[in-house]
Design a protein around this motif. Structure first.
Motif, PDB file in Angstrom:
ATOM      1  N   LEU A 158       0.834  -1.208   0.000  1.00 61.23           N
ATOM      2  CA  LEU A 158       0.000   0.000   0.000  1.00 61.23           C
ATOM      3  C   LEU A 158       0.866   1.254   0.000  1.00 61.23           C
ATOM      4  N   SER A 159       1.933   1.225   0.790  1.00 62.48           N
ATOM      5  CA  SER A 159       2.834   2.368   0.854  1.00 62.48           C
ATOM      6  C   SER A 159       3.442   2.671  -0.509  1.00 62.48           C
ATOM      7  N   GLU A 160       3.834   1.626  -1.212  1.00 60.20           N
ATOM      8  CA  GLU A 160       4.397   1.801  -2.554  1.00 60.20           C
ATOM      9  C   GLU A 160       3.337   2.315  -3.515  1.00 60.20           C
ATOM     10  N   GLN A 161       2.140   1.767  -3.428  1.00 60.36           N
ATOM     11  CA  GLN A 161       1.054   2.141  -4.342  1.00 60.36           C
ATOM     12  C   GLN A 161       0.662   3.610  -4.203  1.00 60.36           C
ATOM     13  N   TYR A 162       0.684   4.124  -2.962  1.00 60.67           N
ATOM     14  CA  TYR A 162       0.201   5.489  -2.723  1.00 60.67           C
ATOM     15  C   TYR A 162       1.329   6.469  -2.424  1.00 60.67           C
ATOM     16  N   LEU A 163       2.552   6.084  -2.774  1.00 56.67           N
ATOM     17  CA  LEU A 163       3.713   6.898  -2.457  1.00 56.67           C
ATOM     18  C   LEU A 163       3.624   8.307  -3.028  1.00 56.67           C
ATOM     19  N   ASN A 164       3.215   8.424  -4.269  1.00 53.34           N
ATOM     20  CA  ASN A 164       3.176   9.724  -4.941  1.00 53.34           C
ATOM     21  C   ASN A 164       1.756  10.151  -5.309  1.00 53.34           C
ATOM     22  N   THR A 165       0.788   9.662  -4.538  1.00 61.30           N
ATOM     23  CA  THR A 165      -0.597   9.985  -4.847  1.00 61.30           C
ATOM     24  C   THR A 165      -0.917  11.427  -4.481  1.00 61.30           C
ATOM     25  N   GLU A 166      -1.943  11.975  -5.093  1.00 62.00           N
ATOM     26  CA  GLU A 166      -2.345  13.361  -4.847  1.00 62.00           C
ATOM     27  C   GLU A 166      -2.888  13.498  -3.422  1.00 62.00           C
ATOM     28  N   PRO A 167      -2.349  14.417  -2.640  1.00 60.78           N
ATOM     29  CA  PRO A 167      -2.835  14.585  -1.260  1.00 60.78           C
ATOM     30  C   PRO A 167      -4.301  15.044  -1.238  1.00 60.78           C
ATOM     31  N   ILE A 168      -5.006  14.660  -0.208  1.00 62.74           N
ATOM     32  CA  ILE A 168      -6.382  15.096  -0.030  1.00 62.74           C
ATOM     33  C   ILE A 168      -6.613  15.277   1.467  1.00 62.74           C
ATOM     34  N   SER A 169      -7.285  16.353   1.846  1.00 66.37           N
ATOM     35  CA  SER A 169      -7.443  16.678   3.264  1.00 66.37           C
ATOM     36  C   SER A 169      -8.589  15.874   3.877  1.00 66.37           C
ATOM     37  N   VAL A 170      -8.352  15.377   5.111  1.00 69.78           N
ATOM     38  CA  VAL A 170      -9.282  14.451   5.754  1.00 69.78           C
ATOM     39  C   VAL A 170      -9.519  14.847   7.210  1.00 69.78           C
ATOM     40  N   PHE A 171     -10.774  14.747   7.621  1.00 71.46           N
ATOM     41  CA  PHE A 171     -11.131  14.829   9.031  1.00 71.46           C
ATOM     42  C   PHE A 171     -11.667  13.467   9.449  1.00 71.46           C
ATOM     43  N   TYR A 172     -11.026  12.850  10.449  1.00 68.16           N
ATOM     44  CA  TYR A 172     -11.497  11.566  10.965  1.00 68.16           C
ATOM     45  C   TYR A 172     -12.241  11.824  12.262  1.00 68.16           C
ATOM     46  N   GLN A 173     -13.530  11.512  12.268  1.00 63.73           N
ATOM     47  CA  GLN A 173     -14.357  11.717  13.455  1.00 63.73           C
ATOM     48  C   GLN A 173     -14.375  10.456  14.309  1.00 63.73           C
ATOM     49  N   VAL A 174     -13.787  10.556  15.491  1.00 56.98           N
ATOM     50  CA  VAL A 174     -13.783   9.424  16.424  1.00 56.98           C
ATOM     51  C   VAL A 174     -15.118   9.324  17.144  1.00 56.98           C
ATOM     52  N   TRP A 175     -15.625  10.475  17.547  1.00 58.43           N
ATOM     53  CA  TRP A 175     -16.844  10.523  18.346  1.00 58.43           C
ATOM     54  C   TRP A 175     -17.604  11.799  18.000  1.00 58.43           C
ATOM     55  N   GLU A 176     -18.943  11.698  18.061  1.00 59.01           N
ATOM     56  CA  GLU A 176     -19.769  12.854  17.693  1.00 59.01           C
ATOM     57  C   GLU A 176     -20.000  13.794  18.868  1.00 59.01           C
ATOM     58  N   GLN A 177     -20.347  13.230  20.025  1.00 57.63           N
ATOM     59  CA  GLN A 177     -20.598  14.031  21.229  1.00 57.63           C
ATOM     60  C   GLN A 177     -19.874  13.417  22.428  1.00 57.63           C
ATOM     61  N   PRO A 178     -18.796  14.028  22.926  1.00 56.13           N
ATOM     62  CA  PRO A 178     -18.153  15.230  22.422  1.00 56.13           C
ATOM     63  C   PRO A 178     -17.396  14.936  21.119  1.00 56.13           C
ATOM     64  N   LEU A 179     -17.237  15.958  20.314  1.00 50.73           N
ATOM     65  CA  LEU A 179     -16.572  15.804  19.032  1.00 50.73           C
ATOM     66  C   LEU A 179     -15.083  15.539  19.252  1.00 50.73           C
ATOM     67  N   MET A 180     -14.599  14.415  18.711  1.00 50.59           N
ATOM     68  CA  MET A 180     -13.206  14.018  18.912  1.00 50.59           C
ATOM     69  C   MET A 180     -12.603  13.520  17.611  1.00 50.59           C
ATOM     70  N   THR A 181     -11.284  13.646  17.512  1.00 49.79           N
ATOM     71  CA  THR A 181     -10.560  13.211  16.318  1.00 49.79           C
ATOM     72  C   THR A 181      -9.243  12.562  16.739  1.00 49.79           C
TER      73      THR A 181
END
Length: 287
Positions: A158-181
């Protein structure tokens, strides 16, 4: 780096199986473990991955993978251990969660002289290493090292496959209330990086910080991801649809991943990583 060592030494020439745990403490057994208690769902899963499932005599609540783990007796949950029940199993090895189990209860187990092995993998190689070390303590090296190698190879691909891939911004939501990442030091943060995702809260000092909705709006991620049971879409991300100006909402880049594989430091993290990489590819196609 893999902290694995198998040595022959000890009192009166006894053989000792020695490894270093994730608290950098050396753990030695004179014989391979045959009665193991796991004090987190992740520890249970790692033991089965290491080929030591037949030696696990007890687990804690929510130890649901593999299916055989669900059939084992429970000694409470990871935040409140039933010590009397645990001791009744007469374990020759207890696998603890370095930051997840009650400190005082773990200290009591130490005072009683039980062999404790703490786990807390924070890297991909840490997952492989944990499997190898557990397999040494259980005498199941053939299966354990093979499983660890498969995981390492999959992550490397996977690391090799995505080594030069186009970056994309991500928010990972762990929990909704309280909001956590999560930040970039968290293992989930490393999955995002692996797939070419830029964690909008990657520089936060805490592994799992609390944040505000306003902070997410200001960061304007192109993708929002959260975990759910079996990765089934539910209402956890619906509140973001109220913010129609969010890039992730405008492009319908709201994704779900199965909770257990992405949240536990086990070989199933590979399948979760593949899924997230595919989701980020789909999101890029919508930009």
């Amino acid at each position: 780096m893999v902290f694995v060592a198998l040595a022959l030494y000890g009192r009166e020439g006894a053989s000792a199986f020695c490894v270093q745990d994730d608290l950098e403490k050396e753990v030695c057994l004179t014989e391979t473990a045959k009665r193991i208690v796991a004090l987190s769902p992740g520890a249970s899963e790692l033991l089965f991955s290491a080929g030591a499932g037949d030696s696990v005599v007890a687990v804690v609540a929510h130890s649901d993978y593999p299916p055989a783990a669900k059939k084992l007796p429970s000694v409470g949950n990871h935040t409140r251990i039933d010590l009397e029940a645990l001791l009744a199993f007469k374990p020759d090895l207890v696998i603890t969660w370095a930051t997840g189990n009650p400190k005082r209860q773990i200290e009591l187990l130490q005072e009683l002289g039980l062999p404790l092995f703490a786990i807390e993998p924070r890297t991909f190689d840490g997952v492989s290493s944990a499997i190898e070390r557990l397999s040494i303590l259980a005498g199941t090296e053939t299966e354990g090292f093979a499983k660890a190698k498969h995981f390492r190879s999959g992550i490397a691909e996977l690391s090799e496959q995505y080594l030069n891939t186009e970056p994309i911004s991500v928010f990972y939501q762990v929990w909704e209330q309280p909001l956590m990442t999560i930040n970039s030091e968290h293992l989930i943060g490393k999955v995002l990086q692996l797939c070419g995702g830029e964690n909008v809260f990657g520089n936060m000092p805490r592994l799992v910080p609390r944040i505000s909705a306003e902070a997410v709006i200001q960061a304007d991620p192109q993708v929002i991801i959260t975990a759910s049971a079996d990765g089934v879409r539910n209402d956890q991300l619906d509140h973001w649809k109220n913010y129609s100006g969010l890039s992730a909402v405008k492009k319908n880049n709201l994704f779900f991943v199965p909770a257990s594989p992405i949240s536990r430091p086990t070989p199933r993290l590979l399948e979760a990583s593949v899924l997230i990489c595919e989701q980020l590819d789909a999101a890029r196609d919508r930009l």
